[in-house]
Design an enzyme around this catalytic site. Structure first.
Site, PDB file in Angstrom:
ATOM      1  CB  SER A  43      -0.974  -0.019   1.165  1.00 32.67           C
ATOM      2  OG  SER A  43      -0.312  -0.129   2.388  1.00 32.67           O
TER       3      SER A  43
ATOM      4  N   GLY B 186      -2.049   4.469  -4.171  1.00 37.49           N
ATOM      5  CA  GLY B 186      -2.810   3.239  -4.328  1.00 37.49           C
ATOM      6  C   GLY B 186      -2.018   1.997  -3.978  1.00 37.49           C
TER       7      GLY B 186
ATOM      8  N   GLY C 190      -5.667   1.340   5.491  1.00 41.99           N
ATOM      9  CA  GLY C 190      -4.948   0.097   5.234  1.00 41.99           C
ATOM     10  C   GLY C 190      -5.774  -1.121   5.631  1.00 41.99           C
ATOM     11  CG  ASP C 191      -6.783  -1.629   9.610  1.00 40.35           C
ATOM     12  OD1 ASP C 191      -5.702  -2.225   9.434  1.00 40.35           O
ATOM     13  OD2 ASP C 191      -6.982  -0.851  10.561  1.00 40.35           O
TER      14      ASP C 191
ATOM     15  N   GLY D 209      -0.013   4.543   0.024  1.00 37.19           N
ATOM     16  CA  GLY D 209      -0.724   5.777   0.393  1.00 37.19           C
ATOM     17  C   GLY D 209      -1.584   6.268  -0.754  1.00 37.19           C
ATOM     18  CB  ALA D 210      -2.020   9.683  -2.161  1.00 41.81           C
TER      19      ALA D 210
END
Lengths: 310, 310
Positions: free
Chosen positions: B218, B223, B249-250, B220-221
């Site tokens: 992951s 993707g 993230g979850d 962040g922004a």
């Protein structure tokens, strides 16, 4: 029995962190959890001194259940006469920065108290008063309780012939004093807000003229200043001490009440109050007192009478 | 049924304050309390998507009881298969500064888990595995649990033929990957710590070589980046969004598991994961997702395959 009233009880949490840095993430290295609220603190000290003590006020929700569990685990702890409420008892959080020793305090507002819950409290208070040698009304008012609540409780105590001490601030203090409590114990800030006067003797005398029989002002490291019908007194520790002042004011209230309940005069009341509050500053855990230091200080606190009558 | 494991569950507290000023006193203006820990968050999202979901892990003391109460009040909430422990479940506290919007995080360490408690957990986990379509192992390890715990749980899931996803960091991630989980979902920091590489594709490939069948990083922004036996994929929201990234993230883990459990391929898994995590950033409450935004995003997330096989 000595009765203490804490309308805004709390579970007091303390977090130790290596250093508090806003807008970052911290691993808490130490968590402590204690029953709290000013009247609960006063009752803990009174119980530790051997007095039969009862706490009343409100407890609700998961935090209220935890407060009662914590109260129940205290050795020789005060008896629990808390009144159930629907809302959640608040938490207070002290974040101790180990790098500086400074504390950042975060206080939840407390549950909203409904009219029926206040009525239930008044019944409990009325049932407890006849058995009380003295009553202490301590701390802030939770949301929903009218600002004249302490004035109402003071009138009830006076009708029952029970000496009553008030330890609060702001408008509840202003209204409470007008109901003629036996004793109020403001600190310098509360006194200045009440009277507009910064000079302690002037402010303390002014507070007394508003209706309290006696006023004991707590002046931090300078000790206590008492303006009473029997005279004006100053009481101070033998020397300035360093430590954690959390709970020192509550310990002073416990000292005053303890000596009052034993029928002792102002000299002994003030000695006990200063010795207990100083021994509280000296104890490593917030709100506890150092018993050997307390017993030593009892012989070394200075109490001077400044005028024979107020 | 989808099983999520949260060995270090929590009660997540959020305090709003007008402005956080270290070494001063604050009145908290808003208090929220949610069941927490990464696997619990994943299970909430899976339940909201309509999946039959079970949470296991540990719960103890007054905070553990509160966690279970909070879980029980969720509509269509996950089933509670938490294992009782003697210690107190931890709290995490997010202090939100209303003047800046920034958050200061304070995380309690969690209870010490004894050998008999770990054994009791293994029995519960073993009983639940045969009924699971997939299992997610999420978050940090509480004190007392051996660093190879996730590796042990991965081997048990693989023996039972249940697809297993690991979402953790540090040494538990390193040991876990070596036990050949079906999927790991590290973020950029966790990847860099694991592999020493900062460039996402290189780090993700390196992580996969350490034993995971597939790695979804992951970013962040930016993707998600997936390195899988079926190819390399990049998935991203149609445009950058502003909001609260807590729980994003979850939600990505929940999206991956949800599509996996429905037998869908990588295109759909990644679409769902990016749509859910973006809709979580857009929701005003931390850890919730904005359902209309999620449904809209499902048609607008871009997924590109970069190579036919990893």
């Amino acid at each position: 029995m000595i009765l203490t009233v804490t309308l805004n009880t709390a579970v007091d949490l303390t977090y130790a962190v290596p250093a508090l840095v806003p807008h970052s993430s911290h691993r808490v290295t130490e968590v402590t959890e204690r029953p709290g609220g000013k009247g609960v603190n006063v009752a803990r000290v009174l119980s530790a001194l051997g007095h039969d003590t009862v706490v009343t006020g409100f407890a609700g929700g998961a935090t209220g259940a935890q407060l009662r569990r914590l109260l129940g685990t205290l050795p020789h702890g005060p008896a629990d006469a808390l009144v159930p409420v629907a809302g959640n008892t608040r938490r207070t959080l002290a974040v101790v920065d180990r790098s500086t020793g400074d504390t950042t305090q975060l206080n939840e507002p407390g549950p909203h108290i409904g009219a029926d819950e206040w009525a239930a409290f008044l019944r409990t208070y009325g049932d407890l008063l006849p058995g009380a040698e003295a009553v202490a009304l301590c701390g802030s008012l939770p949301p929903g309780i009218h600002v004249g609540a302490y004035a109402e409780l003071i009138r009830l105590a006076r009708s029952a012939g029970v000496p009553v001490l008030l330890d609060t601030g702001g408008e509840p203090l202003r209204r409470g004093i007008a109901a003629r409590p036996d004793l109020v114990k403001p600190n310098a800030d509360e006194l200045a807000k009440l009277t507009g006067a910064r000079e302690p003797l002037r402010a303390t005398r002014d507070a007394r003229r508003r209706g309290a029989h006696s006023v004991v002002a707590s002046l931090g490291a300078d000790g206590l200043l008492a303006v009473t019908p029997d005279g004006i007194w100053r009481a101070a520790p033998p020397s300035a001490v360093r430590g954690n002042p959390t709970g020192a004011g509550d310990s002073a209230v416990a000292g005053l009440l303890s000596a009052l309940a034993e029928g002792l005069g102002w000299h002994d009341r003030l000695t006990r109050a200063v010795a207990l509050s100083t021994a509280t500053v000296l104890a490593p855990a917030a709100g506890e007192f150092d018993r050997p230091a307390y017993e030593d200080l009892l012989t070394r606190v200075s109490v001077e009478q400044h005028a024979p009558a107020a």
